[in-house]
Design an enzyme around this catalytic site. Structure first.
Site, PDB file in Angstrom:
ATOM      1  N   HIS A  22      10.534  76.221  25.629  1.00 41.41           N
ATOM      2  CA  HIS A  22      10.830  76.766  24.359  1.00 41.41           C
ATOM      3  C   HIS A  22      11.568  77.789  24.296  1.00 41.41           C
ATOM      4  O   HIS A  22      12.062  78.486  25.323  1.00 41.41           O
ATOM      5  CB  HIS A  22       9.041  77.087  23.991  1.00 41.41           C
ATOM      6  CG  HIS A  22       9.399  78.587  22.605  1.00 41.41           C
ATOM      7  ND1 HIS A  22       8.943  78.868  22.415  1.00 41.41           N
ATOM      8  CD2 HIS A  22       9.944  77.671  21.698  1.00 41.41           C
ATOM      9  CE1 HIS A  22       9.282  79.607  21.202  1.00 41.41           C
ATOM     10  NE2 HIS A  22       9.613  78.624  20.233  1.00 41.41           N
ATOM     11  N   ASP A  69      12.531  74.729  17.328  1.00 42.92           N
ATOM     12  CA  ASP A  69      11.860  75.804  17.616  1.00 42.92           C
ATOM     13  C   ASP A  69      11.415  76.391  15.674  1.00 42.92           C
ATOM     14  O   ASP A  69      12.612  76.073  14.942  1.00 42.92           O
ATOM     15  CB  ASP A  69      12.536  76.490  17.923  1.00 42.92           C
ATOM     16  CG  ASP A  69      11.927  78.397  18.479  1.00 42.92           C
ATOM     17  OD1 ASP A  69      10.715  78.110  18.149  1.00 42.92           O
ATOM     18  OD2 ASP A  69      12.680  78.605  19.575  1.00 42.92           O
ATOM     19  N   TYR A 118      31.393  75.977  21.397  1.00 45.53           N
ATOM     20  CA  TYR A 118      32.015  75.767  22.885  1.00 45.53           C
ATOM     21  C   TYR A 118      31.272  77.339  23.923  1.00 45.53           C
ATOM     22  O   TYR A 118      30.592  76.829  24.700  1.00 45.53           O
ATOM     23  CB  TYR A 118      33.613  76.114  23.106  1.00 45.53           C
ATOM     24  CG  TYR A 118      34.680  75.215  22.393  1.00 45.53           C
ATOM     25  CD1 TYR A 118      33.709  73.759  21.762  1.00 45.53           C
ATOM     26  CD2 TYR A 118      35.483  74.751  21.824  1.00 45.53           C
ATOM     27  CE1 TYR A 118      34.874  72.222  21.288  1.00 45.53           C
ATOM     28  CE2 TYR A 118      36.407  74.099  21.198  1.00 45.53           C
ATOM     29  CZ  TYR A 118      35.860  72.517  21.010  1.00 45.53           C
ATOM     30  OH  TYR A 118      36.334  71.914  20.907  1.00 45.53           O
TER      31      TYR A 118
END
Length: 150
Positions: A22, A69, A118
């Site tokens: 999670h 989530d 990035y």
């Protein structure tokens, strides 16, 4: 082949998705992304690949087993177009639709600046490179939980 498992989910990718916890993040990136230099800094440490597969199709496969989530405001992000952060490309609209189809209309993609993307990808659990040739086909997905059945 496994019953009820999308055939794009190869053994390495299934291992990574099952190993994520999670709050861990998966970067799904296009064919122009610097996969090797970024992937070596992730938890998994090496690139995953789905050559010849579009980013939206990869999202469909991944989201067939990976919950997003629900404890954070934004669990999915798109790389913003340089100089036009509010612009959405076709591949981003298509990816958004895959997220809606898997998780519902409340799961909107957030935007993240290119260089911040990035850095976030380096901190992710793993990076999955697709065969997506369209520009700005780079996304982040944060894994959620599967609640127990009552």
């Amino acid at each position: 082949m496994l019953k009820a498992i999308d055939p794009l989910l190869n053994p390495d990718l299934l291992y990574v998705l099952a190993s994520m916890g999670h709050g861990d993040t998966l970067a799904i990136v296009d064919s122009n992304f610097p996969i090797h230099s970024v992937a070596q800094e992730t938890v998994y440490g090496r690139p995953l690949r789905l050559d010849g597969v579009s980013a939206p199709r990869a999202a469909r496969a991944v989201l067939s087993v990976l919950p997003l989530d629900t404890f954070i405001p934004t669990a999915a992000f798109r790389m913003e177009v340089v100089g036009e952060p509010d612009k959405w490309t076709d591949v981003q609209h298509e990816f958004q639709q895959e997220v809606f189809d898997a998780e519902g209309p409340t799961f909107r993609l957030g935007g993240i600046e290119r260089f911040a993307f990035y850095e976030a990808a380096k901190k992710s659990f793993a990076v999955l490179q697709t065969g997506e040739g369209r520009l700005y086909g780079c996304f982040l997905l944060t894994k959620g939980v599967i609640p127990p059945k009552s």
